[in-house]
Design a protein around this motif. Structure first.
Motif, PDB file in Angstrom:
ATOM      1  N   GLU A  33      60.286  69.406  17.514  1.00 33.58           N
ATOM      2  CA  GLU A  33      59.688  70.065  16.333  1.00 33.58           C
ATOM      3  C   GLU A  33      59.340  71.522  16.627  1.00 33.58           C
ATOM      4  OE1 GLU A  33      57.594  66.063  14.387  1.00 33.58           O
ATOM      5  OE2 GLU A  33      56.501  67.287  15.847  1.00 33.58           O
ATOM      6  N   ILE A  34      58.763  71.784  17.807  1.00 36.33           N
ATOM      7  CA  ILE A  34      58.352  73.164  18.119  1.00 36.33           C
ATOM      8  C   ILE A  34      59.585  74.064  18.254  1.00 36.33           C
ATOM      9  CG2 ILE A  34      58.189  73.083  20.668  1.00 36.33           C
ATOM     10  CD1 ILE A  34      55.382  74.484  18.528  1.00 36.33           C
ATOM     11  N   CYS A  35      60.687  73.520  18.769  1.00 35.97           N
ATOM     12  CA  CYS A  35      61.929  74.309  18.889  1.00 35.97           C
ATOM     13  C   CYS A  35      62.564  74.545  17.513  1.00 35.97           C
ATOM     14  CB  CYS A  35      62.911  73.612  19.824  1.00 35.97           C
ATOM     15  SG  CYS A  35      62.419  73.708  21.566  1.00 35.97           S
ATOM     16  N   THR A  36      62.467  73.554  16.617  1.00 30.26           N
ATOM     17  CA  THR A  36      62.964  73.720  15.245  1.00 30.26           C
ATOM     18  C   THR A  36      62.187  74.828  14.536  1.00 30.26           C
ATOM     19  OG1 THR A  36      63.538  71.378  15.136  1.00 30.26           O
ATOM     20  CG2 THR A  36      63.366  72.532  13.038  1.00 30.26           C
ATOM     21  N   ILE A  37      60.856  74.823  14.728  1.00 27.89           N
ATOM     22  CA  ILE A  37      59.997  75.847  14.114  1.00 27.89           C
ATOM     23  C   ILE A  37      60.372  77.231  14.656  1.00 27.89           C
ATOM     24  CG2 ILE A  37      57.597  76.693  14.107  1.00 27.89           C
ATOM     25  CD1 ILE A  37      56.754  73.676  13.890  1.00 27.89           C
ATOM     26  N   ALA A  38      60.627  77.324  15.975  1.00 27.63           N
ATOM     27  CA  ALA A  38      61.016  78.603  16.583  1.00 27.63           C
ATOM     28  C   ALA A  38      62.345  79.093  15.990  1.00 27.63           C
ATOM     29  CB  ALA A  38      61.139  78.459  18.098  1.00 27.63           C
ATOM     30  N   ARG A  39      63.260  78.166  15.747  1.00 26.96           N
ATOM     31  CA  ARG A  39      64.558  78.549  15.171  1.00 26.96           C
ATOM     32  C   ARG A  39      64.381  79.048  13.732  1.00 26.96           C
ATOM     33  NH1 ARG A  39      69.199  76.781  12.572  1.00 26.96           N
ATOM     34  NH2 ARG A  39      71.146  77.489  13.551  1.00 26.96           N
ATOM     35  N   TYR A  40      63.514  78.377  12.960  1.00 33.12           N
ATOM     36  CA  TYR A  40      63.223  78.850  11.594  1.00 33.12           C
ATOM     37  C   TYR A  40      62.655  80.276  11.633  1.00 33.12           C
ATOM     38  CZ  TYR A  40      63.856  74.276   9.282  1.00 33.12           C
ATOM     39  OH  TYR A  40      64.372  73.108   8.762  1.00 33.12           O
ATOM     40  N   ALA A  41      61.787  80.539  12.620  1.00 32.84           N
ATOM     41  CA  ALA A  41      61.222  81.895  12.757  1.00 32.84           C
ATOM     42  C   ALA A  41      62.324  82.899  13.062  1.00 32.84           C
ATOM     43  CB  ALA A  41      60.163  81.911  13.858  1.00 32.84           C
ATOM     44  N   GLY A  42      63.260  82.518  13.921  1.00 35.08           N
ATOM     45  CA  GLY A  42      64.361  83.416  14.286  1.00 35.08           C
ATOM     46  C   GLY A  42      65.277  83.712  13.118  1.00 35.08           C
ATOM     47  N   ILE A  43      65.548  82.695  12.296  1.00 34.71           N
ATOM     48  CA  ILE A  43      66.472  82.860  11.161  1.00 34.71           C
ATOM     49  C   ILE A  43      65.901  83.801  10.095  1.00 34.71           C
ATOM     50  CG2 ILE A  43      67.384  81.593   9.154  1.00 34.71           C
ATOM     51  CD1 ILE A  43      68.001  79.278  11.029  1.00 34.71           C
ATOM     52  N   SER A  44      64.572  83.860  10.001  1.00 37.71           N
ATOM     53  CA  SER A  44      63.926  84.695   8.974  1.00 37.71           C
ATOM     54  C   SER A  44      64.301  86.167   9.139  1.00 37.71           C
ATOM     55  CB  SER A  44      62.401  84.549   9.087  1.00 37.71           C
ATOM     56  OG  SER A  44      61.751  85.596   8.411  1.00 37.71           O
TER      57      SER A  44
END
Length: 388
Positions: free
Chosen positions: A256-267
Motif C-alpha cells: 500500500e505504501i509503495c502504491t501511494i508513492a507511485r500515485y504521488a509520482g504520477i501526479s
C-alpha cells in the motif's frame, strides 16, 4: 549554485556501488562524491537529498542518523524502463541549531524547485516538512500538502515546533500559503477529538486507514492536487519494518505504501516528496529496503507522468454537466487518460482564495454519485474553504 550545505555520499556507499551490476540503479545515478563534487544537474529531473536532523522529535534522546543502508538498498535495485535522469546530492548535516538546518534545507530546496528538479527528501523528523513548505514562498501563492500519516500533526502552534505539531506552524505562520491539507491513513485513536473537529472546521481532508486499505485508489485524486507530499514511516504497520522503527500493529502495508508513492509520482503537480521518521538501527535492513522501494515507486510514477490537464483544447476532454439540488456541477474527463476533474466555481462576492474557476481532481465515482443526486464531499470541502 548554492549547494554549500551538502555533504557528499559516503565512501562506504560508493565502494559498495562499484561492486554492483552495470544495470543497477546506483550505476546510473549522478552522485555527489568527495572526489568529484556536486554533479552537473543539467537534465536532472529527480534529486535525492538526506537531512540528518531529528532534534525536534518529541522523543529525541540523542543518537545520530545515517542513510547509508537506505542508499545501498536503493542503489542495488534495477531501474524500470526510465527516461528520467536522477542525482543523489548527499546529505545536509545537522546545523549548530535546528533553525540552521531548516535554513539549509529551505535554501537547497529553493534552488532545486527553481531548476524544476523534484527533490526526494530523506528525513529525520517530520517537522522538516515546515522548511520544505517555506521553500515555496517565492514560487507558489497557494500550496497543497498531503501527509501520509497515522496522526494529523496539528499540535499547539503557540509551542516550539516539534515533529507532532509542525502543521499548526504551517497554518498560522505568515505568509499564509497553505490552501489545502490532506491526511492519508490516519488512525482515530492516535488523534484527539479536538484535532479531528479542527480538521473538519478547516475543511481539510482526512482519510482513515480503513478507507484507504479498502479502496487504495481514493489516494490518486488527492495526490493529483498535491504540491508537497510528506510521508511518515510511522504510518507503516510494525510487521513491515525493523525493531527500532516499529510503532503500531495497525498501519499501511508495504504494498500500500509503495502504491501511494507511485500515485504521488504520477501526479503532474507533486514537486517535492519527503520520507520522514526513519530511525537508524543495527537491524534496519528491512526498513532501509522498504524506503528504497518507496523511492523506486515514486520515481517510477514520475516516469509515467502524462500531461492530461490542458483544458484549453476542447478535443482533450469530455465535459459533463450534472444538476444536484440547486447546484450545477461540471465534470471533465481526460480523453488521453480517463482521469476526472470537477469545477470549483469562482465566487466574486467573497474573500476568495481562488482568482478564477479551478478544477479539482476527482474520481469517476464522484460523477456517478452526483448523477444520483449526491454532492461529492471533496467538492463540498473545496467550495466551503473557498468561501472563507
Amino acid at each position: 549554485m548554492n549547494f554549500n550545505f551538502l555533504s557528499p555520499v559516503s565512501d562506504a556507499v560508493l565502494a559498495h556501488n562499484e561492486l554492483l551490476s552495470q544495470q543497477a540503479l546506483g550505476r546510473k545515478l549522478k552522485i555527489h562524491s568527495k572526489q568529484n563534487g556536486i554533479p552537473d544537474l543539467d537534465g536532472v529531473k529527480v534529486a535525492i537529498l538526506g537531512v540528518l536532523e531529528n532534534r525536534n522529535d518529541v522523543n529525541y534522546i540523542g543518537g545520530e542518523l545515517q542513510f547509508d543502508t537506505i542508499r545501498k538498498s536503493l542503489y542495488a535495485l534495477f531501474p524500470g524502463n526510465w527516461h528520467t535522469s536522477i542525482a543523489d546530492l548527499g546529505d545536509i548535516l545537522k546545523g549548530d541549531s535546528v533553525d540552521d538546518t531548516y535554513f539549509a534545507l529551505k535554501t537547497t530546496l529553493s534552488v532545486l524547485l527553481e531548476k524544476k528538479i523534484i527533490p526526494i527528501i530523506l528525513g529525520g523528523s517530520q517537522d522538516l516538512t515546515y522548511p520544505n513548505y517555506r521553500a515555496y514562498d517565492t514560487f507558489s501563492p497557494m500550496v497543497n500538502i498531503v501527509n501520509v500519516d497515522s496522526n494529523f500533526d496539528l499540535g499547539d502552534a503557540t509551542q516550539p515546533i516539534k515533529n507532532n505539531s509542525y502543521l499548526g506552524k504551517i497554518i498560522l505562520d505568515k505568509p499564509y500559503n497553505l490552501f489545502n491539507y490532506s491526511t492519508i491513513g490516519y488512525q482515530t485513536y492516535f488523534n484527539s477529538q479536538e484535532e479531528i473537529d479542527l480538521m473538519e472546521k478547516l475543511y481539510f481532508e482526512a482519510y482513515r486507514l480503513g478507507e484507504i486499505s479498502k479502496k487504495i485508489n481514493l489516494v490518486e485524486p488527492v495526490m493529483r492536487d498535491a504540491h508537497i507530499v510528506s510521508l511518515d514511516l510511522k504510518s507503516v504497520k510494525a510487521s513491515e519494518v525493523s525493531t527500532k522503527q516499529k510503532y503500531s500493529p495497525n498501519g499501511l502495508d508495504g504494498k500500500e505504501i509503495c502504491t501511494i508513492a507511485r500515485y504521488a509520482g504520477i501526479s503532474n503537480k507533486v514537486s517535492s516528496f519527503g520520507i520522514y521518521e526513519y530511525q537508524t538501527s543495527k537491524d534496519d535492513d528491512v526498513t532501509a529496503m522498504l524506503v528504497a522501494q518507496i523511492i523506486w515507486y515514486f520515481i517510477e510514477g514520475v516516469n509515467c507522468r502524462i500531461k492530461d490537464d490542458d483544458f484549453k483544447d476542447d478535443s482533450n476532454y469530455q465535459k459533463y454537466n450534472v444538476l444536484v439540488e440547486d447546484d450545477e456541477l461540471i465534470f471533465y474527463k481526460s480523453i488521453k487518460t480517463g482521469r476526472w476533474w470537477i469545477e470549483i466555481p469562482f465566487l466574486p462576492d467573497v474573500n476568495n482564495k481562488l482568482k478564477k474557476h479551478t478544477l479539482l481532481p476527482c474520481m469517476h465515482d464522484d460523477y456517478v454519485e452526483a448523477s444520483h443526486g449526491k454532492i461529492p464531499e471533496r467538492w463540498y470541502k473545496a467550495y466551503k474553504k473557498n468561501s472563507f
